[in-house]
Design an enzyme around this catalytic site. Structure first.
Site, mmCIF file in Angstrom:
data_model
loop_
_atom_site.group_PDB
_atom_site.id
_atom_site.type_symbol
_atom_site.label_atom_id
_atom_site.label_comp_id
_atom_site.label_asym_id
_atom_site.label_seq_id
_atom_site.Cartn_x
_atom_site.Cartn_y
_atom_site.Cartn_z
ATOM 1 N N GLY A 1 -1.969 9.035 -0.974
ATOM 2 C CA GLY A 1 -1.270 8.013 -0.196
ATOM 3 C C GLY A 1 -1.658 8.033 1.273
ATOM 4 C CB ILE B 1 3.196 7.075 9.517
ATOM 5 C CG1 ILE B 1 4.433 7.986 9.363
ATOM 6 C CG2 ILE B 1 1.940 7.889 9.811
ATOM 7 C CD1 ILE B 1 4.856 8.733 10.621
ATOM 8 C CG ASP C 1 5.211 9.563 -13.613
ATOM 9 O OD1 ASP C 1 6.057 9.844 -12.729
ATOM 10 O OD2 ASP C 1 5.165 8.460 -14.187
ATOM 11 C CB ILE C 2 6.471 12.567 -8.977
ATOM 12 C CG1 ILE C 2 7.094 13.675 -8.145
ATOM 13 C CG2 ILE C 2 7.272 11.303 -8.859
ATOM 14 C CD1 ILE C 2 6.201 14.830 -7.908
ATOM 15 C CE1 TYR D 1 10.956 5.077 1.392
ATOM 16 C CE2 TYR D 1 11.847 4.262 3.476
ATOM 17 C CZ TYR D 1 10.996 5.101 2.777
ATOM 18 O OH TYR D 1 10.185 5.972 3.472
ATOM 19 N N GLY E 1 1.744 12.808 -3.982
ATOM 20 C CA GLY E 1 1.400 11.605 -3.200
ATOM 21 C C GLY E 1 0.145 11.878 -2.400
ATOM 22 N N GLY E 2 -0.726 12.718 -2.934
ATOM 23 C CA GLY E 2 -1.898 13.210 -2.204
ATOM 24 C C GLY E 2 -2.954 12.159 -1.905
ATOM 25 N NE ARG F 1 -3.809 4.114 -3.089
ATOM 26 C CZ ARG F 1 -3.186 4.106 -1.907
ATOM 27 N NH1 ARG F 1 -3.637 4.826 -0.900
ATOM 28 N NH2 ARG F 1 -2.105 3.378 -1.728
HETATM 29 P P1 NAD Z 1 2.178 5.837 0.145
HETATM 30 O O1 NAD Z 1 2.817 4.691 -0.549
HETATM 31 O O2 NAD Z 1 0.940 5.594 0.904
HETATM 32 O O3 NAD Z 1 1.889 6.987 -0.893
HETATM 33 C C1 NAD Z 1 2.814 7.310 -1.912
HETATM 34 C C2 NAD Z 1 2.079 8.034 -2.995
HETATM 35 O O4 NAD Z 1 2.969 8.239 -4.098
HETATM 36 C C3 NAD Z 1 0.877 7.268 -3.547
HETATM 37 O O5 NAD Z 1 -0.275 8.066 -3.393
HETATM 38 C C4 NAD Z 1 1.198 7.043 -5.013
HETATM 39 O O6 NAD Z 1 0.066 7.210 -5.849
HETATM 40 C C5 NAD Z 1 2.201 8.147 -5.277
HETATM 41 N N1 NAD Z 1 3.043 7.832 -6.431
HETATM 42 C C6 NAD Z 1 3.631 6.643 -6.733
HETATM 43 N N2 NAD Z 1 4.277 6.742 -7.906
HETATM 44 C C7 NAD Z 1 4.088 7.999 -8.353
HETATM 45 C C8 NAD Z 1 4.501 8.694 -9.513
HETATM 46 N N3 NAD Z 1 5.243 8.114 -10.457
HETATM 47 N N4 NAD Z 1 4.116 9.986 -9.658
HETATM 48 C C9 NAD Z 1 3.358 10.595 -8.710
HETATM 49 N N5 NAD Z 1 2.944 9.983 -7.597
HETATM 50 C C10 NAD Z 1 3.302 8.696 -7.429
HETATM 51 O O7 NAD Z 1 3.308 6.520 1.046
HETATM 52 P P2 NAD Z 1 3.168 7.330 2.423
HETATM 53 O O8 NAD Z 1 3.252 6.338 3.510
HETATM 54 O O9 NAD Z 1 2.019 8.245 2.369
HETATM 55 O O10 NAD Z 1 4.544 8.119 2.416
HETATM 56 C C11 NAD Z 1 4.639 9.448 1.980
HETATM 57 C C12 NAD Z 1 6.072 9.906 2.165
HETATM 58 O O11 NAD Z 1 6.433 9.800 3.540
HETATM 59 C C13 NAD Z 1 7.119 9.085 1.386
HETATM 60 O O12 NAD Z 1 8.161 9.927 0.964
HETATM 61 C C14 NAD Z 1 7.644 8.131 2.429
HETATM 62 O O13 NAD Z 1 8.947 7.716 2.138
HETATM 63 C C15 NAD Z 1 7.617 9.018 3.660
HETATM 64 N N6 NAD Z 1 7.583 8.243 4.894
HETATM 65 C C16 NAD Z 1 6.518 7.459 5.178
HETATM 66 C C17 NAD Z 1 6.512 6.710 6.336
HETATM 67 C C18 NAD Z 1 5.355 5.825 6.692
HETATM 68 O O14 NAD Z 1 5.459 5.053 7.652
HETATM 69 N N7 NAD Z 1 4.224 5.904 5.978
HETATM 70 C C19 NAD Z 1 7.610 6.772 7.207
HETATM 71 C C20 NAD Z 1 8.698 7.560 6.868
HETATM 72 C C21 NAD Z 1 8.668 8.316 5.698
HETATM 73 N N1 SER Z 2 7.459 3.285 7.171
HETATM 74 C C1 SER Z 2 8.439 3.330 6.134
HETATM 75 C C2 SER Z 2 8.695 1.987 5.580
HETATM 76 O O1 SER Z 2 8.501 1.039 6.295
HETATM 77 C C3 SER Z 2 9.716 3.902 6.674
HETATM 78 O O2 SER Z 2 10.028 5.029 5.988
HETATM 79 O O3 SER Z 2 9.118 1.878 4.471
#
Ligand code: NAD
Ligand code: SER
Length: 322
Positions: free
Chosen positions: A14, A175, A56-57, A145, A11-12, A40
């Site tokens: 994201g 976040i 793909d993960i 989720y 998810g690098g 992306r």
């Molecule tokens: P994001 O949606 O911005 O990024 C997710 C990434 O996963 C993307 O870069 C996407 O390209 C990648 N991805 C999607 N499908 C894929 C696949 N099949 N194979 C490989 N990669 C794939 O998410 P984020 O906000 O950066 O969140 C990262 C982690 O943190 C997640 O586990 C999320 O649940 C957790 N988290 C995020 C938040 C938040 O507010 N952002 C809060 C709590 C937990």
């Molecule tokens: N920020 C995340 C969401 O809204 C919570 O893990 O899905």
């Protein structure tokens, strides 16, 4: 963590992964941090100052090949689908989120890899205390989720107990950040409001004005991930997710703060399906166990965060990137 750690960030590209990768490269060396993307295409430093691969993960073989090729010993596993998008296609959310973590844990078991995996406030549901939600309480989420996050926490705990995998996890609140757009979560309104203010001084908010959720600014989010991974193994007392609280505020309070920094700002509230998700999540969390075990401490409050968001987004707009 060793100074010569070899790290993969799934998810690098994201919201969190793009900034975490750059910080890890600063601390451990550009060449030692592989960013893994999927659809992306990264731009700028993410692509240019260190290794980048696509995978793909859900493809365990490809993942293991890359881990072997780059001699990876630590994985920050962030690839996932978030709550808003997940509710539109629950089967897909289960497939991606649960197969993703199990693939990482299986490879970690075989290759003695240390893992960071973020859980979320989404593990909680309507039936637990909403204020100062305890570390240990009922986990009965109402979203797919959230179900995947509970399943992931249990898998992390299982792989630690059964195979000794050193996997560490935190339950992040929403976040907030200004660099990479969020990927479709319920807490995205707390970011989108700043973009709306800077772009055209207007925002249509998809939750009610009185909706309160815990949020955290990106620098704290990154420090938490790196700090828990640096902590001695004997100080980690749960392999489920550690509660982390940032700062809690209502959508209306945030709008006031935005208006103070952007005179004339207009907001409308048009709650959609994400309102029920937000209502099922805590207002705030008790994160005392994380503080006690590995020294977690929040650095960024709401006013400082808002000032920084405006500074960054206004600069991006002036540079023609917004
Ligand atoms: P994001 O949606 O911005 O990024 C997710 C990434 O996963 C993307 O870069 C996407 O390209 C990648 N991805 C999607 N499908 C894929 C696949 N099949 N194979 C490989 N990669 C794939 O998410 P984020 O906000 O950066 O969140 C990262 C982690 O943190 C997640 O586990 C999320 O649940 C957790 N988290 C995020 C938040 C938040 O507010 N952002 C809060 C709590 C937990
Ligand atoms: N920020 C995340 C969401 O809204 C919570 O893990 O899905």
């Amino acid at each position: 963590m060793r100074m010569d750690a070899r790290i993969m960030v799934t998810g690098g590209t994201g919201q969190i992964g793009s900034e975490l990768t750059l910080e890890l490269r600063k601390r451990y060396g550009n060449e030692n941090v592989l960013a893994l993307g999927h659809s992306r295409k990264p731009t700028g430093d993410l692509l240019e100052n260190g290794p980048f691969e696509k995978a793909d993960i859900r493809d365990r073989e490809r993942l293991e090949t890359l881990i072997e090729e780059y001699e990876i010993d630590t994985v920050y596993h962030l690839a996932a689908v978030l709550s808003g998008v997940g509710e539109k296609d629950p089967q897909f959310a289960w497939n991606l989120n649960v197969n993703g973590i199990i693939n990482v844990l299986e490879i970690a078991r075989k290759r003695n890899i240390k893992v960071f995996w973020p859980s979320s406030i989404a593990v909680f549901g309507n039936n637990c205390p909403q204020d100062n939600t305890p570390q240990d309480t009922a986990l009965q989420p109402t979203t797919m989720y959230g179900v995947t996050k509970v399943a992931g926490e249990l898998l992390c705990d299982y792989y630690h107990r059964k195979y000794g995998v050193d996997v560490r996890s935190v339950r992040y609140p929403g976040i907030v950040s200004a660099e990479t757009m969020p990927g479709g979560g319920t807490t995205d309104y707390a970011i989108a409001i700043f973009y709306g203010a800077v772009r055209n001084n207007h925002y249509t908010c998809f939750v009610r004005e009185d909706t309160v959720l815990p949020m955290m600014y990106m620098p704290d989010c990154i420090n938490a991930a790196i700090d828990i991974m640096k902590a001695p193994a004997e100080s980690i007392n749960t392999r489920l997710g550690y509660n982390l609280n940032g700062t809690s505020f209502s959508a209306g309070d945030l709008a006031k703060l935005v208006a103070e920094r952007s005179p004339g700002f207009r907001i409308e509230y048009k709650p959609d399906y994400r309102q029920a998700i937000a209502d099922s999540w805590p207002n705030s969390m008790d994160d005392s166990l994380a503080s006690k075990d590995w020294g977690w401490k929040v650095e960024w409050g709401l006013d400082r965060m808002a000032d920084d968001m405006f500074a960054r987004l206004r600069k991006r707009k002036a540079d023609g990137h917004l």
